[in-house]
Design an enzyme around this catalytic site. Structure first.
Site, PDB file in Angstrom:
ATOM      1  N   ASN A   3      45.987  31.900  40.940  1.00  0.00           N
ATOM      2  CA  ASN A   3      45.270  33.078  40.321  1.00  0.00           C
ATOM      3  C   ASN A   3      44.419  32.823  39.393  1.00  0.00           C
ATOM      4  OD1 ASN A   3      43.706  35.168  40.374  1.00  0.00           O
ATOM      5  ND2 ASN A   3      45.833  36.597  40.275  1.00  0.00           N
ATOM      6  N   TRP A   4      42.932  32.487  39.444  1.00  0.00           N
ATOM      7  CA  TRP A   4      42.886  31.802  37.913  1.00  0.00           C
ATOM      8  C   TRP A   4      42.163  33.308  37.054  1.00  0.00           C
ATOM      9  CZ3 TRP A   4      39.909  26.535  40.387  1.00  0.00           C
ATOM     10  CH2 TRP A   4      40.494  25.922  40.117  1.00  0.00           C
ATOM     11  N   LYS A   5      41.692  34.745  38.224  1.00  0.00           N
ATOM     12  CA  LYS A   5      40.949  35.799  38.249  1.00  0.00           C
ATOM     13  C   LYS A   5      39.755  35.233  37.572  1.00  0.00           C
ATOM     14  CE  LYS A   5      45.848  37.175  36.770  1.00  0.00           C
ATOM     15  NZ  LYS A   5      46.858  37.807  35.849  1.00  0.00           N
ATOM     16  N   HIS A  88      45.418  43.183  43.658  1.00  0.00           N
ATOM     17  CA  HIS A  88      46.079  42.800  42.532  1.00  0.00           C
ATOM     18  C   HIS A  88      46.345  44.134  41.971  1.00  0.00           C
ATOM     19  CE1 HIS A  88      46.796  40.794  38.733  1.00  0.00           C
ATOM     20  NE2 HIS A  88      47.103  39.961  39.415  1.00  0.00           N
ATOM     21  N   GLU A 160      54.626  41.600  42.208  1.00  0.00           N
ATOM     22  CA  GLU A 160      54.331  40.876  40.630  1.00  0.00           C
ATOM     23  C   GLU A 160      54.236  42.693  40.329  1.00  0.00           C
ATOM     24  OE1 GLU A 160      51.184  37.750  40.635  1.00  0.00           O
ATOM     25  OE2 GLU A 160      50.155  39.722  41.100  1.00  0.00           O
ATOM     26  N   SER A 205      54.267  36.031  34.504  1.00  0.00           N
ATOM     27  CA  SER A 205      55.001  34.627  33.481  1.00  0.00           C
ATOM     28  C   SER A 205      55.574  33.777  34.612  1.00  0.00           C
ATOM     29  CB  SER A 205      55.839  35.815  32.718  1.00  0.00           C
ATOM     30  OG  SER A 205      54.977  36.989  32.104  1.00  0.00           O
ATOM     31  N   GLY A 226      49.391  33.193  37.265  1.00  0.00           N
ATOM     32  CA  GLY A 226      48.210  33.250  36.506  1.00  0.00           C
ATOM     33  C   GLY A 226      48.064  31.991  35.652  1.00  0.00           C
TER      34      GLY A 226
HETATM   35  P1  PGA Z   1      50.715  35.512  35.117  1.00  0.00           P
HETATM   36  O1  PGA Z   1      49.581  36.025  35.797  1.00  0.00           O
HETATM   37  O2  PGA Z   1      51.166  34.352  35.959  1.00  0.00           O
HETATM   38  O3  PGA Z   1      49.737  34.865  34.175  1.00  0.00           O
HETATM   39  O4  PGA Z   1      51.610  36.038  34.645  1.00  0.00           O
HETATM   40  C1  PGA Z   1      50.113  36.442  37.438  1.00  0.00           C
HETATM   41  C2  PGA Z   1      49.105  37.036  38.708  1.00  0.00           C
HETATM   42  O5  PGA Z   1      48.356  37.989  37.602  1.00  0.00           O
HETATM   43  O6  PGA Z   1      48.430  37.237  39.682  1.00  0.00           O
END
Ligand code: PGA
Length: 240
Positions: A3-5, A88, A160, A205, A226
């Protein structure tokens, strides 16, 4: 799932997609890249001929029509998108998305033959108050209300915990054993609603050095990554 956001420019997204593609020789896992919407039409052709799949970070709750600013599932589908992240926690938090809207997005995604990846997770306050399971059960029931799927692979749940997402100031990693217990719970609850054994994946994380400890749990079917998916080498270390 990466998930590159909204972290990357279109140019950076294309470069990262190319780099990830170079690292995936002899891969047997399902790997999905979820860039932002604007990068999707450029990344599709890069992934052609590889074992990488394309995912979107959201999908509209409506079919084509007068919905300013929305992105239609059918258009995502036509770009080769196979998965859509829905609900999300960042959208719940920043855009006030709630279960009825999420439910509608899942419905439209399924009608369009996109695989919805329903995200849900408790806040730190819920956890401290000891209401994690109650919260997850309510969220799941609302998000999956009147949803019907034909096979287990039609829908994925991403657990999550909001407090474990790396961008939260006080993010703490969840223990894989604790995560496993919640995955078992979510699988059971989802089965009551959908009558299928859907996959539950973990996010929060995940890094190269803890990915294996999550994946070695029997009921954690995959990972939603992420921050650590933004570097091709680290992401490759996770799926290898
Ligand atoms: P993160 O994000 O791996 O940076 O904790 C995960 C997510 O929000 O999908």
């Amino acid at each position: 799932m990466a998930n590159w956001k909204m972290n990357l420019s279109i140019k950076e997204s294309l470069e990262l997609a190319k780099k990830v593609k170079q690292t995936i020789k002899n891969n047997h896992n399902t790997i999905v890249l979820c860039p932002d919407f604007l990068a999707l039409p450029f990344i599709g052709p890069i992934l052609k001929g590889s074992s990488l799949y394309l995912g979107a970070q959201d999908s509209a709750a409506f079919n084509l029509g007068a919905y300013t600013g929305e992105v239609a599932a059918t258009n995502l589908k036509s770009l080769g998108v196979k998965y859509a992240i829905i609900g999300h926690s960042e959208r719940r938090l920043n855009l006030h998305e709630e279960a009825p809207l999420i439910n509608q997005k899942i419905k439209i995604a399924l009608e369009t033959k996109l695989i919805p990846v329903l995200c849900l997770g408790e806040s730190w306050q819920d956890k401290k108050a000891g209401v994690t399971k109650k919260y997850l059960q309510t969220e799941l029931r609302q998000a999956l209300k009147n949803i019907k799927i034909k096979t287990a692979s039609d829908l994925i749940i991403a657990y999550e915990p909001v407090w474990a997402i790396s961008t939260n100031k006080q993010a703490k990693p969840m223990s894989p054993v604790e995560a496993e217990a919640i995955h078992i719970f979510l699988k059971q609850e989802a089965k009551k609603i959908l009558h299928q054994d859907v996959a539950v994946i973990y996010g929060g994380s995940v890094k190269a050095d803890n990915a294996a400890s999550f994946l070695s749990q029997k009921n954690i079917a995959g990972l939603l990554v992420g921050g650590a998916s933004l570097k091709a080498e680290e992401f490759a270390a996770i799926f290898k």
